[in-house]
Design a protein around this motif. Structure first.
Motif, mmCIF file in Angstrom:
data_model
loop_
_atom_site.group_PDB
_atom_site.id
_atom_site.type_symbol
_atom_site.label_atom_id
_atom_site.label_comp_id
_atom_site.label_asym_id
_atom_site.label_seq_id
_atom_site.Cartn_x
_atom_site.Cartn_y
_atom_site.Cartn_z
ATOM 1 N N LYS A 4 4.184 12.609 -0.407
ATOM 2 C CA LYS A 4 5.070 13.844 0.251
ATOM 3 C C LYS A 4 5.028 14.030 1.624
ATOM 4 O O LYS A 4 6.144 14.185 2.377
ATOM 5 C CB LYS A 4 4.113 15.146 -0.478
ATOM 6 C CG LYS A 4 4.226 15.285 -1.762
ATOM 7 C CD LYS A 4 3.317 16.522 -2.201
ATOM 8 C CE LYS A 4 3.466 16.884 -3.702
ATOM 9 N NZ LYS A 4 2.585 17.949 -3.907
ATOM 10 N N LYS A 5 4.176 13.367 2.450
ATOM 11 C CA LYS A 5 4.056 13.764 3.932
ATOM 12 C C LYS A 5 4.635 12.219 4.303
ATOM 13 O O LYS A 5 5.011 11.964 5.491
ATOM 14 C CB LYS A 5 2.725 13.562 4.385
ATOM 15 C CG LYS A 5 2.005 14.828 3.986
ATOM 16 C CD LYS A 5 0.695 15.298 4.684
ATOM 17 C CE LYS A 5 -0.093 16.475 4.508
ATOM 18 N NZ LYS A 5 -1.316 16.630 4.800
ATOM 19 N N ARG A 6 4.741 11.263 3.466
ATOM 20 C CA ARG A 6 5.281 9.893 3.838
ATOM 21 C C ARG A 6 4.668 9.363 5.177
ATOM 22 O O ARG A 6 5.353 8.557 5.922
ATOM 23 C CB ARG A 6 7.064 9.990 4.213
ATOM 24 C CG ARG A 6 7.636 10.533 2.897
ATOM 25 C CD ARG A 6 9.255 10.236 3.374
ATOM 26 N NE ARG A 6 9.526 8.753 3.424
ATOM 27 C CZ ARG A 6 9.820 8.203 2.552
ATOM 28 N NH1 ARG A 6 9.514 8.303 1.296
ATOM 29 N NH2 ARG A 6 10.087 6.723 2.743
ATOM 30 N N LYS A 7 3.353 9.043 4.888
ATOM 31 C CA LYS A 7 2.466 8.713 6.099
ATOM 32 C C LYS A 7 1.045 8.248 5.239
ATOM 33 O O LYS A 7 0.797 8.704 4.383
ATOM 34 C CB LYS A 7 2.315 9.180 7.189
ATOM 35 C CG LYS A 7 1.496 10.596 6.905
ATOM 36 C CD LYS A 7 1.406 11.387 8.477
ATOM 37 C CE LYS A 7 0.559 12.704 8.121
ATOM 38 N NZ LYS A 7 0.474 13.262 9.485
ATOM 39 N N PHE A 33 0.689 -1.200 0.079
ATOM 40 C CA PHE A 33 -0.052 -0.086 -0.026
ATOM 41 C C PHE A 33 0.796 1.385 -0.165
ATOM 42 O O PHE A 33 0.231 2.338 -0.278
ATOM 43 C CB PHE A 33 -0.967 0.160 1.272
ATOM 44 C CG PHE A 33 -2.118 -1.220 1.225
ATOM 45 C CD1 PHE A 33 -3.043 -1.493 0.099
ATOM 46 C CD2 PHE A 33 -2.023 -2.081 2.123
ATOM 47 C CE1 PHE A 33 -3.804 -2.315 0.303
ATOM 48 C CE2 PHE A 33 -2.748 -3.156 2.335
ATOM 49 C CZ PHE A 33 -3.501 -3.464 1.400
ATOM 50 N N ASP A 34 1.981 1.182 0.366
ATOM 51 C CA ASP A 34 2.860 2.276 0.473
ATOM 52 C C ASP A 34 3.920 2.461 -1.017
ATOM 53 O O ASP A 34 4.738 3.231 -1.029
ATOM 54 C CB ASP A 34 3.668 2.418 1.714
ATOM 55 C CG ASP A 34 4.915 1.239 1.978
ATOM 56 O OD1 ASP A 34 4.539 0.491 1.104
ATOM 57 O OD2 ASP A 34 5.590 1.336 2.854
ATOM 58 N N GLY A 35 3.647 1.410 -1.749
ATOM 59 C CA GLY A 35 4.476 1.321 -2.903
ATOM 60 C C GLY A 35 5.623 0.768 -3.015
ATOM 61 O O GLY A 35 6.410 0.840 -4.018
ATOM 62 N N THR A 36 6.144 0.496 -1.980
ATOM 63 C CA THR A 36 7.486 -0.407 -1.486
ATOM 64 C C THR A 36 7.471 -1.532 -1.836
ATOM 65 O O THR A 36 6.219 -2.295 -2.170
ATOM 66 C CB THR A 36 8.066 0.049 -0.293
ATOM 67 O OG1 THR A 36 7.360 -0.581 0.809
ATOM 68 C CG2 THR A 36 8.074 1.567 -0.017
#
Length: 201
Positions: free
Chosen positions: A188-191, A108-111
């Motif tokens: 951008k906010k990394r969350k 979900f975070d693209g990693t």
């Protein structure tokens, strides 16, 4: 001396045996059902009437108090904890038909790290209950890492999830309704954060 010694040993074994038998025959305390229903299921949907009773002190190996300090109990929703006659009303799996689940996996975070998003019910040490959503990094070793927590005190604790577009997570507070929110990774906010409701924009 020998006679005394022989007499004492059986006495000790007798006491130990009696203690064991007492423990075995002591009646087990009945655990309350995970789901209780109060109301007319013929006129109101079960997930509206359902009251959930958390009974575990950890979620996927994470102690409840590490998720929120005020929590004493937290139980992840699972189909095997809910009576089949509720989930399969009319013989069909309504959640599966709506592509909903209590837990979904994805990146979900693209990693490259795989996450699991799940819903459940918590109970604070004060007795107040509510619904929670967790996103956890899944690890091959050790317990999962908490990436996101959302908790809401409510008398209607039911919740379900759906995979949305572009790695988003759609969180539902009911079935067969339009009460949902979208959770997505903000680069951008990394969350993780809730997406604004397009109707309100």
């Amino acid at each position: 001396m020998l006679a005394a010694g022989v007499f004492v040993r059986p006495g000790r074994w007798t006491i130990a045996l009696c203690s064991c038998l007492f423990v075995m025959i002591a009646p087990a305390r009945a655990e309350p059902a995970f789901v209780t229903i109060e109301g007319d299921l013929k006129s109101i949907a079960w997930w509206v009437l359902a009251d959930f009773h958390p009974f575990t002190t950890e979620v996927r190996g994470i102690p409840a108090r590490e998720i929120r300090k005020s929590w004493c109990k937290a139980t992840e929703f699972r189909k095997d904890l809910i009576p089949r006659e509720l989930l399969f009303e009319g013989g069909a799996d309504a959640m599966a038909a709506a592509n909903m689940s209590f837990a979904i996996e994805g990146r979900f975070d693209g990693t490259a790290t795989k996450q699991v998003a799940l819903v459940g019910v918590f109970e604070e040490c004060s007795g107040q209950k509510g619904r929670f959503i967790l996103i956890l990094d899944q690890s091959a070793e050790g317990k999962p890492k908490i990436r996101f927590v959302n908790a809401l005190r409510t008398d209607h604790q039911f919740g379900a999830l759906q995979k949305g577009d572009d790695n988003s997570i759609v969180a539902w507070a009911c079935m067969e309704c339009d009460n949902f929110s979208v959770l997505k990774w903000d680069r951008k906010k990394r969350k993780f954060g809730w997406q604004p409701d397009p109707v309100e924009q």
